[in-house]
Write an enzyme that holds these catalytic residues in place. Structure first.
Site, PDB file in Angstrom:
ATOM      1  N   SER A   4       0.803  -1.231   0.000  1.00  0.00           N
ATOM      2  CA  SER A   4       0.000   0.000   0.000  1.00  0.00           C
ATOM      3  C   SER A   4       0.836   1.281   0.000  1.00  0.00           C
ATOM      4  O   SER A   4       0.291   2.353  -0.264  1.00  0.00           O
ATOM      5  CB  SER A   4      -0.920   0.031   1.222  1.00  0.00           C
ATOM      6  OG  SER A   4      -2.055  -0.745   0.988  1.00  0.00           O
TER       7      SER A   4
ATOM      8  N   LYS B  84       0.646   3.452  -2.965  1.00  0.00           N
ATOM      9  CA  LYS B  84      -0.489   4.364  -3.195  1.00  0.00           C
ATOM     10  C   LYS B  84      -0.070   5.818  -3.067  1.00  0.00           C
ATOM     11  O   LYS B  84      -0.536   6.680  -3.809  1.00  0.00           O
ATOM     12  CB  LYS B  84      -1.611   4.078  -2.178  1.00  0.00           C
ATOM     13  CG  LYS B  84      -2.250   2.699  -2.299  1.00  0.00           C
ATOM     14  CD  LYS B  84      -3.108   2.396  -1.061  1.00  0.00           C
ATOM     15  CE  LYS B  84      -3.789   1.050  -1.132  1.00  0.00           C
ATOM     16  NZ  LYS B  84      -4.411   0.646   0.140  1.00  0.00           N
TER      17      LYS B  84
ATOM     18  N   TYR C  66      -2.835  -2.193 -10.451  1.00  0.00           N
ATOM     19  CA  TYR C  66      -2.718  -1.893  -9.019  1.00  0.00           C
ATOM     20  C   TYR C  66      -1.985  -3.034  -8.291  1.00  0.00           C
ATOM     21  O   TYR C  66      -1.114  -2.791  -7.447  1.00  0.00           O
ATOM     22  CB  TYR C  66      -4.130  -1.693  -8.432  1.00  0.00           C
ATOM     23  CG  TYR C  66      -4.168  -1.722  -6.927  1.00  0.00           C
ATOM     24  CD1 TYR C  66      -3.783  -0.613  -6.182  1.00  0.00           C
ATOM     25  CD2 TYR C  66      -4.565  -2.874  -6.241  1.00  0.00           C
ATOM     26  CE1 TYR C  66      -3.797  -0.658  -4.787  1.00  0.00           C
ATOM     27  CE2 TYR C  66      -4.580  -2.922  -4.860  1.00  0.00           C
ATOM     28  CZ  TYR C  66      -4.199  -1.812  -4.142  1.00  0.00           C
ATOM     29  OH  TYR C  66      -4.206  -1.855  -2.765  1.00  0.00           O
TER      30      TYR C  66
ATOM     31  N   TYR D 156      -4.820   4.573   7.634  1.00  0.00           N
ATOM     32  CA  TYR D 156      -6.222   4.143   7.612  1.00  0.00           C
ATOM     33  C   TYR D 156      -6.986   4.648   8.836  1.00  0.00           C
ATOM     34  O   TYR D 156      -6.835   5.798   9.219  1.00  0.00           O
ATOM     35  CB  TYR D 156      -6.318   2.609   7.477  1.00  0.00           C
ATOM     36  CG  TYR D 156      -5.480   2.100   6.341  1.00  0.00           C
ATOM     37  CD1 TYR D 156      -5.751   2.513   5.041  1.00  0.00           C
ATOM     38  CD2 TYR D 156      -4.397   1.264   6.548  1.00  0.00           C
ATOM     39  CE1 TYR D 156      -4.977   2.078   3.981  1.00  0.00           C
ATOM     40  CE2 TYR D 156      -3.625   0.825   5.495  1.00  0.00           C
ATOM     41  CZ  TYR D 156      -3.926   1.241   4.226  1.00  0.00           C
ATOM     42  OH  TYR D 156      -3.158   0.818   3.193  1.00  0.00           O
TER      43      TYR D 156
ATOM     44  N   VAL E 212       1.222  -3.793   3.996  1.00  0.00           N
ATOM     45  CA  VAL E 212       1.049  -5.060   4.726  1.00  0.00           C
ATOM     46  C   VAL E 212       2.275  -5.970   4.722  1.00  0.00           C
ATOM     47  O   VAL E 212       2.293  -6.948   5.466  1.00  0.00           O
ATOM     48  CB  VAL E 212      -0.153  -5.901   4.230  1.00  0.00           C
ATOM     49  CG1 VAL E 212      -1.457  -5.345   4.696  1.00  0.00           C
ATOM     50  CG2 VAL E 212      -0.099  -6.120   2.757  1.00  0.00           C
TER      51      VAL E 212
HETATM   52  O1  DON Z   1      -4.715  -4.261  -1.846  1.00  0.00           O
HETATM   53  C1  DON Z   1      -4.112  -5.044  -1.134  1.00  0.00           C
HETATM   54  O2  DON Z   1      -4.721  -5.854  -0.483  1.00  0.00           O
HETATM   55  C2  DON Z   1      -2.587  -5.029  -1.026  1.00  0.00           C
HETATM   56  N1  DON Z   1      -1.967  -5.192  -2.280  1.00  0.00           N
HETATM   57  C3  DON Z   1      -2.093  -3.820  -0.328  1.00  0.00           C
HETATM   58  C4  DON Z   1      -2.700  -3.668   1.035  1.00  0.00           C
HETATM   59  C5  DON Z   1      -1.886  -2.951   2.037  1.00  0.00           C
HETATM   60  O3  DON Z   1      -0.678  -2.880   1.980  1.00  0.00           O
HETATM   61  C6  DON Z   1      -2.643  -2.438   3.185  1.00  0.00           C
HETATM   62  N2  DON Z   1      -1.792  -1.697   4.089  1.00  0.00           N
HETATM   63  N3  DON Z   1      -1.463  -1.808   5.190  1.00  0.00           N
END
Ligand code: DON
Length: 335
Positions: free
Chosen positions: A78, A81, A204, A256, A274
């Site tokens: 994430s 982003k 994405y 978040y 994550v």
């Molecule tokens: O969209 C997703 O589920 C992952 N590729 C990225 C999520 C993420 O890193 C959330 N952050 N803490």
């Protein structure tokens, strides 16, 4: 929260030696925590080594500091982003991105579907999955391949080196990302995506699977701290205005539903991923790259958060912390 003296954000960083010592202190302090769990909803992330931990600081004057596993590669997830948002704003202008995506916190999890429904299909902000995919869709390009190349080369310019895909994580996420596909279809049903939803999810997912290190994250953060110029390569990546806008969005939404607590405790715009990465930015001073795969229940690195809190206090990075101007100093200037 650790009780250590809060230095004001006004002024400059301490000397290189002092910063280096404080980075080592932060590492020792945060290393003691062994709580949390590695992410496993993307199967390839479940095998991450939980004890890895690295802290990197890249000052806007080009000086750097690193301790621990700062050169171990992990997927940006994430955190991408933030940088894709900056690139898209730089290319098409902040106003149109703001109108399409928004800048307000959802107060809900990063992959919330309810947040979209509650807001008439509006993605709300570019740091949650709905807004991030809508932002990726806005990247200029005649094809998905051109969009991807612009994202890959743009994020590489932030890092100051060519970033590569982690093919294992990419195929693991691509075969399990049903929720993101549902979110993209939902956005499409509300007329919020101008491109093919499946291709948007694919681009994405690729941006999330780019490999970085804590050293890369510090360089990327220091570019946002330095008005859009990478202090290590000297390359201008985005405008200073885009950095300001991106940091405002990160302050409100980067962690978040925990963004308020993060800002209260640490006082820096930041973004988590994550795989255990966090980038934090102190405008004008430095970018911080943190990596430790054990996460809290909102998906944020626990050791990363502890280290950021220590660094913010000891280095005087909290952007809300000021000191009173010495009485009489103004009259010395006005003669
Ligand atoms: O969209 C997703 O589920 C992952 N590729 C990225 C999520 C993420 O890193 C959330 N952050 N803490």
């Amino acid at each position: 929260m650790e009780q250590i003296a809060q230095r004001a954000a006004t002024g400059t960083l301490p000397s290189w030696e002092q910063v280096d010592g404080i980075v080592a202190d932060a590492y020792r302090y945060a290393s003691q925590d062994t709580g949390g769990h590695v992410a496993d909803y993307i199967p390839a992330l479940a095998s991450a080594e939980p004890d890895l931990f690295g802290i990197s600081v890249a000052q806007t004057d080009g000086a750097t500091h690193g301790i621990g596993d700062v050169d171990v590669a992990f997927t940006i997830q994430s955190i991408s982003k933030a940088f894709v948002y900056a690139l898209v704003c730089d290319l098409i202008g902040h106003d149109s991105v703001r109108e399409r995506i928004g800048v307000n916190n959802t107060g809900l999890a990063f992959n919330s579907v309810i947040a979209i429904e509650l807001n008439d299909g509006h993605p709300m902000n570019p740091m949650v999955n709905a807004g991030a995919m809508a932002t990726t869709a806005l990247m200029p390009g005649a094809s998905a391949e051109e969009q991807w190349e612009a994202i890959r080369s743009g994020l590489s310019a932030f890092a100051g080196r060519p970033l590569r895909l982690d093919e294992d994580v990419l195929s693991s996420e691509a075969s399990t990302n049903h929720r993101n596909r549902a979110i993209a279809q939902l956005l499409h049903s509300y007329g919020r995506l101008d491109r093919d939803p499946s291709q948007v999810v694919e681009t994405y997912t690729r941006q999330c699977a780019l490999q970085v290190t804590a050293t890369d994250l510090a360089a990327m953060g220091s570019t946002l701290a330095d008005g859009g110029v990478n202090p290590i390569t000297g390359e201008r990546v985005v405008s200073a205005t885009v950095c300001r806008d991106t940091l405002a969005v990160l302050a409100a939404n980067g962690l978040y539903e925990r963004s308020g607590e993060w800002l209260f405790d640490i006082g820096l715009p930041a973004k988590s991923g994550v795989a255990g990465g966090i980038v934090a930015v102190c405008p004008g001073k430095a970018g911080i790259g943190l990596f430790s795969p054990r996460l809290d229940s909102a998906g944020n690195s626990i050791r990363g958060r502890l280290a950021a809190a220590h660094l913010s206090r000891a280095l005087g990075l909290n952007v809300f912390a000021s000191e009173a101007v010495v009485t009489g100093s103004a009259s010395q200037i006005v003669t």
